[in-house]
Motif scaffolding. Structure first.
Motif, PDB file in Angstrom:
ATOM      1  N   ARG A  55       0.828  -1.212   0.000  1.00  0.00           N
ATOM      2  CA  ARG A  55       0.000   0.000   0.000  1.00  0.00           C
ATOM      3  C   ARG A  55       0.864   1.266   0.000  1.00  0.00           C
ATOM      4  O   ARG A  55       0.613   2.211  -0.746  1.00  0.00           O
ATOM      5  CB  ARG A  55      -0.914   0.010   1.231  1.00  0.00           C
ATOM      6  CG  ARG A  55      -2.141  -0.853   1.130  1.00  0.00           C
ATOM      7  CD  ARG A  55      -2.978  -0.711   2.394  1.00  0.00           C
ATOM      8  NE  ARG A  55      -3.445   0.654   2.549  1.00  0.00           N
ATOM      9  CZ  ARG A  55      -4.681   1.062   2.296  1.00  0.00           C
ATOM     10  NH1 ARG A  55      -5.584   0.203   1.870  1.00  0.00           N
ATOM     11  NH2 ARG A  55      -5.028   2.313   2.476  1.00  0.00           N
ATOM     12  N   ASP A  56       1.878   1.262   0.862  1.00  0.00           N
ATOM     13  CA  ASP A  56       2.714   2.459   0.990  1.00  0.00           C
ATOM     14  C   ASP A  56       3.460   2.784  -0.301  1.00  0.00           C
ATOM     15  O   ASP A  56       3.776   3.957  -0.568  1.00  0.00           O
ATOM     16  CB  ASP A  56       3.709   2.303   2.137  1.00  0.00           C
ATOM     17  CG  ASP A  56       3.035   2.336   3.509  1.00  0.00           C
ATOM     18  OD1 ASP A  56       1.844   2.695   3.577  1.00  0.00           O
ATOM     19  OD2 ASP A  56       3.697   1.983   4.510  1.00  0.00           O
ATOM     20  N   LEU A  57       3.744   1.751  -1.093  1.00  0.00           N
ATOM     21  CA  LEU A  57       4.450   1.956  -2.362  1.00  0.00           C
ATOM     22  C   LEU A  57       3.489   2.270  -3.514  1.00  0.00           C
ATOM     23  O   LEU A  57       3.916   2.406  -4.659  1.00  0.00           O
ATOM     24  CB  LEU A  57       5.285   0.725  -2.706  1.00  0.00           C
ATOM     25  CG  LEU A  57       6.504   0.473  -1.802  1.00  0.00           C
ATOM     26  CD1 LEU A  57       7.141  -0.874  -2.126  1.00  0.00           C
ATOM     27  CD2 LEU A  57       7.531   1.596  -1.954  1.00  0.00           C
ATOM     28  N   GLY A  58       2.214   2.385  -3.198  1.00  0.00           N
ATOM     29  CA  GLY A  58       1.239   2.755  -4.221  1.00  0.00           C
ATOM     30  C   GLY A  58       0.789   1.621  -5.111  1.00  0.00           C
ATOM     31  O   GLY A  58       0.366   1.857  -6.259  1.00  0.00           O
ATOM     32  N   GLY A  59       0.829   0.381  -4.597  1.00  0.00           N
ATOM     33  CA  GLY A  59       0.390  -0.760  -5.396  1.00  0.00           C
ATOM     34  C   GLY A  59      -1.094  -0.700  -5.702  1.00  0.00           C
ATOM     35  O   GLY A  59      -1.891  -0.315  -4.847  1.00  0.00           O
ATOM     36  N   PRO A  60      -1.512  -1.076  -6.927  1.00  0.00           N
ATOM     37  CA  PRO A  60      -2.939  -1.089  -7.283  1.00  0.00           C
ATOM     38  C   PRO A  60      -3.693  -2.096  -6.413  1.00  0.00           C
ATOM     39  O   PRO A  60      -3.451  -3.309  -6.505  1.00  0.00           O
ATOM     40  CB  PRO A  60      -2.940  -1.516  -8.751  1.00  0.00           C
ATOM     41  CG  PRO A  60      -1.557  -1.277  -9.244  1.00  0.00           C
ATOM     42  CD  PRO A  60      -0.660  -1.479  -8.059  1.00  0.00           C
ATOM     43  N   LEU A  61      -4.595  -1.620  -5.585  1.00  0.00           N
ATOM     44  CA  LEU A  61      -5.260  -2.491  -4.622  1.00  0.00           C
ATOM     45  C   LEU A  61      -6.206  -3.479  -5.295  1.00  0.00           C
ATOM     46  O   LEU A  61      -6.429  -4.581  -4.774  1.00  0.00           O
ATOM     47  CB  LEU A  61      -6.007  -1.652  -3.593  1.00  0.00           C
ATOM     48  CG  LEU A  61      -5.114  -0.783  -2.697  1.00  0.00           C
ATOM     49  CD1 LEU A  61      -5.958   0.012  -1.705  1.00  0.00           C
ATOM     50  CD2 LEU A  61      -4.076  -1.625  -1.959  1.00  0.00           C
ATOM     51  N   ASP A  62      -6.757  -3.116  -6.451  1.00  0.00           N
ATOM     52  CA  ASP A  62      -7.692  -4.027  -7.116  1.00  0.00           C
ATOM     53  C   ASP A  62      -6.983  -5.143  -7.870  1.00  0.00           C
ATOM     54  O   ASP A  62      -7.636  -6.032  -8.425  1.00  0.00           O
ATOM     55  CB  ASP A  62      -8.629  -3.260  -8.045  1.00  0.00           C
ATOM     56  CG  ASP A  62      -7.892  -2.486  -9.130  1.00  0.00           C
ATOM     57  OD1 ASP A  62      -6.644  -2.394  -9.061  1.00  0.00           O
ATOM     58  OD2 ASP A  62      -8.561  -1.968 -10.042  1.00  0.00           O
ATOM     59  N   GLN A  63      -5.642  -5.149  -7.885  1.00  0.00           N
ATOM     60  CA  GLN A  63      -4.882  -6.213  -8.547  1.00  0.00           C
ATOM     61  C   GLN A  63      -4.211  -7.155  -7.541  1.00  0.00           C
ATOM     62  O   GLN A  63      -3.469  -8.050  -7.940  1.00  0.00           O
ATOM     63  CB  GLN A  63      -3.794  -5.611  -9.441  1.00  0.00           C
ATOM     64  CG  GLN A  63      -4.314  -4.726 -10.561  1.00  0.00           C
ATOM     65  CD  GLN A  63      -5.178  -5.471 -11.553  1.00  0.00           C
ATOM     66  OE1 GLN A  63      -6.388  -5.267 -11.583  1.00  0.00           O
ATOM     67  NE2 GLN A  63      -4.587  -6.335 -12.342  1.00  0.00           N
TER      68      GLN A  63
END
Length: 385
Positions: free
Chosen positions: A263-271
């Motif tokens: 999350r902190d690294l900006g990962g796409p949450l829907d993937q």
């Protein structure tokens, strides 16, 4: 037929007050049903006041026929997964895979295990192959396995950047992935390529190289074991932004840590999905990790549930799974909202857990053996003690 009344159901990212009526294997209504109708139809009614109802959890990666013995030889092989281990954690859909051991653990064994789970009433699929590339298949190709064997929905877990498998050539990897994709097209199946990311320095470089020279459909790629290092998570995020699905496994029971990194690294949450990697652990650890994240680490059920349900259904191409909607499969887990204990589990419209007790037989009628093959007697003893 089953009627869940006065429930807080998880739908489209939030909980809403609703009633659920199921018939056969499907959800038929999400609204109140007249009590005279219920009585006339002989419907099983559950009062879900004070409870959450969530979709059945999907486990996209576990060693259904048992794990390999790489930690200490034959005696260290883990036992096959039991149905009770899934049900007690609200897992109703699962995908089995072979890993490093494609010698003593075989594809026919894995397919048979998946078929047994389906016969009982859960939903089980598997991948063809294992770490090896070209994969070891049942027929003469990945494509034929996907087309002709009902339980097989793709290829995997093909290993990259791992000392236990040679790095696949781009040709062999492309051939396997295209065969899974085309086999899926021809048989109306997902056609997934499930990729094992090892701890080697190359990390996901082979996948990047592959995409440079071959036309590969990103959303048909599911990359697991990304929680090995921050560098691997960063590369997984890059692949997720291209359209691939990525997966955190629970081998080390460290979901909260790596979820925060992602999350902190900006990962796409829907993937992002989560899998148990069960063999050493249990599929039920999916629920226990989710529960722990909510009760002890400040996350909400609403923000975490998609990684265990709808995201996984999308990653696997299972259109009737992962959400509570009319005509979706009746896979439902009822949870006490106060203590987050699982009360009831329904899979394909069949009750497997009722008031915390298993309600299906733990051995075949024709067997005289005293084996508790599904682990039910032991689990019920724990519940009553």
């Amino acid at each position: 037929m089953i009627y869940l009344e006065n429930a807080e159901i998880f739908q489209e990212g939030r909980f809403i007050k609703a009633h659920i009526f199921t018939a056969g294997e499907r959800i038929k209504k999400i609204q109140a049903v007249d009590y005279h109708t219920l009585r006339d139809l002989d419907v099983k009614v559950y009062d879900c006041t004070g409870c959450f109802v969530i979709p059945g959890i999907l486990d996209p990666h576990l060693h259904l026929a048992g794990g390999s013995g790489e930690k200490g030889g034959f005696s260290s092989q883990s036992a096959a997964i039991t149905i009770a281990e899934c049900v007690r954690g609200g897992v109703t859909t699962l995908v089995g895979t072979l890993g490093v051991d494609t010698t003593t653990k075989t594809m026919p064994e894995l397919v048979a295990r998946a078929r047994a789970f389906n016969d009982v009433g859960l939903t089980a699929y598997c991948y063809t192959g294992g770490y090896d590339c070209p994969p070891r298949t049942i027929t003469d190709s990945v494509r034929h396995d996907v087309i002709y064997i009902p339980e097989i929905i793709g290829v995997g877990e093909i290993a990259i950047a791992d000392r236990r498998a040679p790095e696949p050539t781009l040709h062999d990897l492309a051939r396997s992935m295209v065969d899974a994709y085309v086999g899926g097209m021809l048989s109306n199946k997902p056609g997934i390529s499930h990729i094992h990311a090892g701890g080697g320095d190359r990390r996901l470089q082979t996948l990047r190289d592959l995409m440079e020279v071959h036309v590969i459909v990103p959303h048909k790629i599911h990359i697991t074991h990304i929680g090995r290092s921050k560098a691997l998570v960063e590369e997984a995020i890059e692949m997720a932004k291209r359209g691939c699905f990525v997966d955190l496994d629970l081998w080390d029971r460290d979901f909260v840590y790596w979820y925060k990194v992602y999350r902190d690294l900006g990962g796409p949450l829907d993937q992002l999905t989560v899998s148990s990697d069960a063999g050493i652990g249990s599929p039920s650890e999916l629920w226990w990790e989710l529960r722990d994240a909510v009760l002890n680490h400040g996350y909400t059920l609403e923000e975490l549930l998609p990684h265990f349900t709808v995201n996984t259904a999308r990653a696997l191409g299972l259109s009737r799974k992962g959400r509570i909607l009319v005509e979706h499969d009746a896979d439902l887990t009822v949870i006490d909202a106060k203590n987050f204990e699982i009360k009831h589990v329904i899979s394909r419209g069949q009750v497997f857990l009722e008031d915390g007790k298993f309600v299906f037989s733990n051995r075949m009628d024709f067997s005289r053996r005293g084996l508790d093959i599904y682990g039910i007697g032991e689990e019920n003893d724990k519940k009553s003690s």
